[in-house]
Design a protein around this motif. Sequence first.
Motif, PDB file in Angstrom:
ATOM      1  N   PRO A 111       0.800  -1.224   0.000  1.00 12.16           N
ATOM      2  CA  PRO A 111       0.000   0.000   0.000  1.00 12.16           C
ATOM      3  C   PRO A 111       0.836   1.278   0.000  1.00 12.16           C
ATOM      4  O   PRO A 111       2.050   1.255   0.217  1.00 12.16           O
ATOM      5  CB  PRO A 111      -0.821  -0.111   1.287  1.00 12.16           C
ATOM      6  N   TYR A 112       0.144   2.364  -0.223  1.00 12.89           N
ATOM      7  CA  TYR A 112       0.697   3.719  -0.207  1.00 12.89           C
ATOM      8  C   TYR A 112       1.563   3.907   1.044  1.00 12.89           C
ATOM      9  O   TYR A 112       1.207   3.478   2.133  1.00 12.89           O
ATOM     10  CB  TYR A 112      -0.485   4.697  -0.163  1.00 12.89           C
ATOM     11  N   GLY A 113       2.717   4.540   0.847  1.00  9.87           N
ATOM     12  CA  GLY A 113       3.569   4.871   1.987  1.00  9.87           C
ATOM     13  C   GLY A 113       4.422   3.720   2.486  1.00  9.87           C
ATOM     14  O   GLY A 113       5.061   3.842   3.524  1.00  9.87           O
ATOM     15  N   THR A 114       4.430   2.601   1.758  1.00  8.60           N
ATOM     16  CA  THR A 114       5.286   1.477   2.142  1.00  8.60           C
ATOM     17  C   THR A 114       6.145   1.087   0.946  1.00  8.60           C
ATOM     18  O   THR A 114       5.844   1.457  -0.190  1.00  8.60           O
ATOM     19  CB  THR A 114       4.461   0.235   2.585  1.00  8.60           C
ATOM     20  N   VAL A 115       7.210   0.356   1.220  1.00  9.31           N
ATOM     21  CA  VAL A 115       8.060  -0.165   0.149  1.00  9.31           C
ATOM     22  C   VAL A 115       8.293  -1.644   0.390  1.00  9.31           C
ATOM     23  O   VAL A 115       8.058  -2.158   1.486  1.00  9.31           O
ATOM     24  CB  VAL A 115       9.425   0.573   0.057  1.00  9.31           C
ATOM     25  N   LYS A 171      10.670  11.449  -6.290  1.00  9.87           N
ATOM     26  CA  LYS A 171       9.528  12.344  -6.078  1.00  9.87           C
ATOM     27  C   LYS A 171       8.300  11.565  -5.613  1.00  9.87           C
ATOM     28  O   LYS A 171       7.572  12.010  -4.724  1.00  9.87           O
ATOM     29  CB  LYS A 171       9.197  13.120  -7.359  1.00  9.87           C
ATOM     30  N   LEU A 172       8.047  10.411  -6.240  1.00 13.12           N
ATOM     31  CA  LEU A 172       6.875   9.612  -5.862  1.00 13.12           C
ATOM     32  C   LEU A 172       7.027   9.054  -4.452  1.00 13.12           C
ATOM     33  O   LEU A 172       6.071   9.061  -3.667  1.00 13.12           O
ATOM     34  CB  LEU A 172       6.653   8.481  -6.875  1.00 13.12           C
ATOM     35  N   LEU A 173       8.222   8.593  -4.109  1.00 10.05           N
ATOM     36  CA  LEU A 173       8.448   8.073  -2.753  1.00 10.05           C
ATOM     37  C   LEU A 173       8.384   9.197  -1.720  1.00 10.05           C
ATOM     38  O   LEU A 173       7.877   8.996  -0.613  1.00 10.05           O
ATOM     39  CB  LEU A 173       9.780   7.324  -2.676  1.00 10.05           C
ATOM     40  N   ALA A 174       8.842  10.387  -2.080  1.00  6.45           N
ATOM     41  CA  ALA A 174       8.745  11.535  -1.172  1.00  6.45           C
ATOM     42  C   ALA A 174       7.281  11.928  -0.981  1.00  6.45           C
ATOM     43  O   ALA A 174       6.835  12.205   0.136  1.00  6.45           O
ATOM     44  CB  ALA A 174       9.555  12.712  -1.715  1.00  6.45           C
ATOM     45  N   LEU A 175       6.512  11.913  -2.069  1.00  6.18           N
ATOM     46  CA  LEU A 175       5.086  12.225  -2.005  1.00  6.18           C
ATOM     47  C   LEU A 175       4.387  11.293  -1.013  1.00  6.18           C
ATOM     48  O   LEU A 175       3.526  11.715  -0.244  1.00  6.18           O
ATOM     49  CB  LEU A 175       4.459  12.061  -3.403  1.00  6.18           C
ATOM     50  N   GLU A 176       4.792  10.019  -1.022  1.00  8.73           N
ATOM     51  CA  GLU A 176       4.173   9.027  -0.146  1.00  8.73           C
ATOM     52  C   GLU A 176       4.792   9.018   1.252  1.00  8.73           C
ATOM     53  O   GLU A 176       4.414   8.208   2.096  1.00  8.73           O
ATOM     54  CB  GLU A 176       4.263   7.633  -0.779  1.00  8.73           C
ATOM     55  N   GLY A 177       5.767   9.899   1.498  1.00 12.26           N
ATOM     56  CA  GLY A 177       6.352   9.999   2.831  1.00 12.26           C
ATOM     57  C   GLY A 177       7.394   8.951   3.148  1.00 12.26           C
ATOM     58  O   GLY A 177       7.789   8.785   4.305  1.00 12.26           O
ATOM     59  N   VAL A 178       7.859   8.231   2.125  1.00 10.77           N
ATOM     60  CA  VAL A 178       8.848   7.175   2.339  1.00 10.77           C
ATOM     61  C   VAL A 178      10.257   7.759   2.372  1.00 10.77           C
ATOM     62  O   VAL A 178      11.123   7.307   3.104  1.00 10.77           O
ATOM     63  CB  VAL A 178       8.746   6.101   1.223  1.00 10.77           C
TER      64      VAL A 178
END
Length: 184
Positions: A111-115, A171-178
Amino acid sequence: MDSHGQYEQRVVWALVGSDIGPLLLAATSDGLVNVVFHATDTVRDRALARLAARLGTEPVEAPGSPLLAEAIRQLRAYLAGERHAFELPLDWSLISGFNRQVLRELVRAVPYGTVVGYGDLAGRVGQPGAAQAVGAAMGANPLPVVVPCHRVVESDGGIGGFGGGLETKRKLLALEGVLPEPLF
Protein backbone atom coordinates in the motif's frame (compact mmCIF):
# COMPACT_ATOMS: atom_id res chain seq x y z
CA MET A 1 -17.11 1.42 -35.01
CA ASP A 2 -19.37 -0.42 -37.41
CA SER A 3 -19.47 -3.59 -35.33
CA HIS A 4 -19.54 -4.28 -31.61
CA GLY A 5 -16.26 -6.19 -31.93
CA GLN A 6 -14.40 -3.15 -33.23
CA TYR A 7 -15.79 -1.04 -30.42
CA GLU A 8 -14.41 -3.52 -27.88
CA GLN A 9 -10.91 -2.97 -29.32
CA ARG A 10 -11.11 0.83 -29.20
CA VAL A 11 -8.08 2.43 -27.57
CA VAL A 12 -8.37 6.00 -26.30
CA TRP A 13 -5.58 8.20 -24.99
CA ALA A 14 -4.89 11.55 -23.38
CA LEU A 15 -1.91 13.59 -22.27
CA VAL A 16 -1.73 14.88 -18.71
CA GLY A 17 0.67 17.51 -17.44
CA SER A 18 2.05 16.76 -13.97
CA ASP A 19 4.81 17.56 -11.47
CA ILE A 20 6.63 14.50 -12.76
CA GLY A 21 6.36 15.60 -16.40
CA PRO A 22 3.83 14.91 -19.14
CA LEU A 23 2.11 11.52 -18.87
CA LEU A 24 0.31 9.62 -21.59
CA LEU A 25 -2.67 7.58 -20.38
CA ALA A 26 -4.32 5.00 -22.63
CA ALA A 27 -7.38 2.84 -22.03
CA THR A 28 -9.43 0.11 -23.68
CA SER A 29 -12.99 -0.86 -22.89
CA ASP A 30 -11.51 -3.18 -20.22
CA GLY A 31 -9.68 -0.44 -18.34
CA LEU A 32 -6.56 1.67 -18.15
CA VAL A 33 -3.94 -0.14 -20.25
CA ASN A 34 -0.88 2.12 -20.32
CA VAL A 35 0.77 5.02 -18.49
CA VAL A 36 3.87 6.47 -20.17
CA PHE A 37 6.32 8.86 -18.48
CA HIS A 38 7.99 11.86 -20.14
CA ALA A 39 5.41 11.89 -22.94
CA THR A 40 7.04 14.46 -25.21
CA ASP A 41 5.91 14.33 -28.85
CA THR A 42 8.53 11.72 -29.76
CA VAL A 43 7.83 9.50 -26.75
CA ARG A 44 4.07 9.88 -27.28
CA ASP A 45 4.28 8.92 -30.97
CA ARG A 46 6.44 5.87 -30.19
CA ALA A 47 4.07 4.77 -27.39
CA LEU A 48 1.00 5.16 -29.60
CA ALA A 49 2.66 3.18 -32.42
CA ARG A 50 3.57 0.43 -29.92
CA LEU A 51 -0.02 0.35 -28.62
CA ALA A 52 -1.41 0.17 -32.16
CA ALA A 53 0.91 -2.76 -32.93
CA ARG A 54 0.18 -4.61 -29.68
CA LEU A 55 -3.59 -4.03 -29.56
CA GLY A 56 -4.33 -4.10 -33.28
CA THR A 57 -6.06 -0.73 -33.52
CA GLU A 58 -5.09 2.91 -33.92
CA PRO A 59 -5.42 4.76 -30.57
CA VAL A 60 -7.76 7.76 -30.66
CA GLU A 61 -7.18 10.92 -28.62
CA ALA A 62 -10.19 11.20 -26.29
CA PRO A 63 -9.40 12.92 -22.98
CA GLY A 64 -13.14 13.24 -22.32
CA SER A 65 -13.80 9.49 -22.40
CA PRO A 66 -15.30 8.56 -19.02
CA LEU A 67 -12.54 6.12 -18.06
CA LEU A 68 -9.70 8.49 -19.02
CA ALA A 69 -11.39 11.46 -17.36
CA GLU A 70 -11.68 9.44 -14.13
CA ALA A 71 -8.09 8.16 -14.42
CA ILE A 72 -6.86 11.75 -14.90
CA ARG A 73 -8.91 12.92 -11.89
CA GLN A 74 -7.52 10.14 -9.66
CA LEU A 75 -3.96 10.65 -10.89
CA ARG A 76 -4.11 14.40 -10.20
CA ALA A 77 -5.53 13.73 -6.71
CA TYR A 78 -2.74 11.19 -6.04
CA LEU A 79 -0.03 13.61 -7.20
CA ALA A 80 -1.58 16.34 -5.01
CA GLY A 81 -1.32 14.01 -1.99
CA GLU A 82 -5.11 13.74 -1.70
CA ARG A 83 -5.55 10.11 -2.83
CA HIS A 84 -3.68 7.05 -1.59
CA ALA A 85 -5.17 4.31 -3.77
CA PHE A 86 -6.43 4.09 -7.32
CA GLU A 87 -9.87 2.69 -7.96
CA LEU A 88 -9.78 2.10 -11.69
CA PRO A 89 -10.42 -0.92 -13.88
CA LEU A 90 -7.10 -2.10 -15.30
CA ASP A 91 -6.51 -3.85 -18.62
CA TRP A 92 -3.58 -6.24 -18.06
CA SER A 93 -3.32 -7.29 -21.73
CA LEU A 94 0.11 -5.68 -22.28
CA ILE A 95 1.77 -7.94 -19.69
CA SER A 96 1.54 -11.63 -18.92
CA GLY A 97 3.01 -14.57 -17.04
CA PHE A 98 5.41 -13.94 -14.15
CA ASN A 99 5.49 -10.18 -14.80
CA ARG A 100 1.69 -9.91 -14.50
CA GLN A 101 1.70 -12.09 -11.37
CA VAL A 102 4.31 -9.87 -9.69
CA LEU A 103 2.55 -6.62 -10.64
CA ARG A 104 -0.83 -7.89 -9.40
CA GLU A 105 0.78 -8.86 -6.07
CA LEU A 106 2.36 -5.40 -5.86
CA VAL A 107 -1.05 -3.73 -6.28
CA ARG A 108 -2.65 -6.10 -3.78
CA ALA A 109 -0.06 -6.12 -1.02
CA VAL A 110 2.12 -2.99 -1.06
CA PRO A 111 0.00 0.00 0.00
CA TYR A 112 0.70 3.72 -0.21
CA GLY A 113 3.57 4.87 1.99
CA THR A 114 5.29 1.48 2.14
CA VAL A 115 8.06 -0.17 0.15
CA VAL A 116 9.07 -3.75 -0.57
CA GLY A 117 12.40 -5.25 -1.63
CA TYR A 118 12.76 -6.94 -5.02
CA GLY A 119 13.63 -10.23 -3.27
CA ASP A 120 10.73 -9.93 -0.80
CA LEU A 121 8.29 -9.42 -3.65
CA ALA A 122 9.77 -12.43 -5.47
CA GLY A 123 9.18 -14.50 -2.31
CA ARG A 124 5.57 -13.34 -2.09
CA VAL A 125 4.85 -14.84 -5.51
CA GLY A 126 6.62 -18.09 -4.61
CA GLN A 127 9.91 -17.37 -6.44
CA PRO A 128 12.29 -16.38 -3.61
CA GLY A 129 15.42 -16.37 -5.81
CA ALA A 130 13.91 -14.21 -8.54
CA ALA A 131 14.81 -10.68 -7.39
CA GLN A 132 16.31 -9.82 -10.81
CA ALA A 133 13.22 -11.14 -12.59
CA VAL A 134 11.11 -8.92 -10.31
CA GLY A 135 13.30 -5.99 -11.37
CA ALA A 136 12.63 -6.88 -15.01
CA ALA A 137 8.88 -7.08 -14.27
CA MET A 138 8.99 -3.60 -12.75
CA GLY A 139 10.79 -2.32 -15.85
CA ALA A 140 8.09 -3.87 -18.05
CA ASN A 141 5.22 -2.38 -16.01
CA PRO A 142 2.80 -0.82 -18.54
CA LEU A 143 0.92 1.01 -15.75
CA PRO A 144 3.49 2.85 -13.61
CA VAL A 145 2.22 5.02 -10.73
CA VAL A 146 -1.18 3.25 -10.81
CA VAL A 147 0.61 -0.11 -10.43
CA PRO A 148 3.17 1.27 -7.95
CA CYS A 149 6.51 -0.14 -9.13
CA HIS A 150 8.15 2.93 -7.53
CA ARG A 151 7.50 1.18 -4.17
CA VAL A 152 9.96 -1.63 -4.99
CA VAL A 153 13.46 -0.92 -3.68
CA GLU A 154 16.75 -2.71 -3.00
CA SER A 155 16.97 -4.65 0.26
CA ASP A 156 20.15 -2.78 1.25
CA GLY A 157 18.24 0.49 1.24
CA GLY A 158 19.20 1.50 -2.31
CA ILE A 159 16.44 3.04 -4.38
CA GLY A 160 16.78 0.56 -7.27
CA GLY A 161 16.00 1.39 -10.87
CA PHE A 162 12.95 3.03 -12.40
CA GLY A 163 11.65 3.33 -15.94
CA GLY A 164 10.56 6.91 -15.31
CA GLY A 165 14.02 7.86 -14.05
CA LEU A 166 15.37 7.96 -10.51
CA GLU A 167 14.35 11.59 -9.97
CA THR A 168 10.73 10.63 -10.68
CA LYS A 169 10.98 7.61 -8.36
CA ARG A 170 12.35 9.83 -5.59
CA LYS A 171 9.53 12.34 -6.08
CA LEU A 172 6.87 9.61 -5.86
CA LEU A 173 8.45 8.07 -2.75
CA ALA A 174 8.74 11.54 -1.17
CA LEU A 175 5.09 12.23 -2.01
CA GLU A 176 4.17 9.03 -0.15
CA GLY A 177 6.35 10.00 2.83
CA VAL A 178 8.85 7.18 2.34
CA LEU A 179 11.79 9.46 1.50
CA PRO A 180 12.55 13.02 2.52
CA GLU A 181 11.63 15.57 -0.15
CA PRO A 182 14.38 15.83 -2.77
CA LEU A 183 16.52 18.93 -2.27
CA PHE A 184 16.44 19.77 -6.00
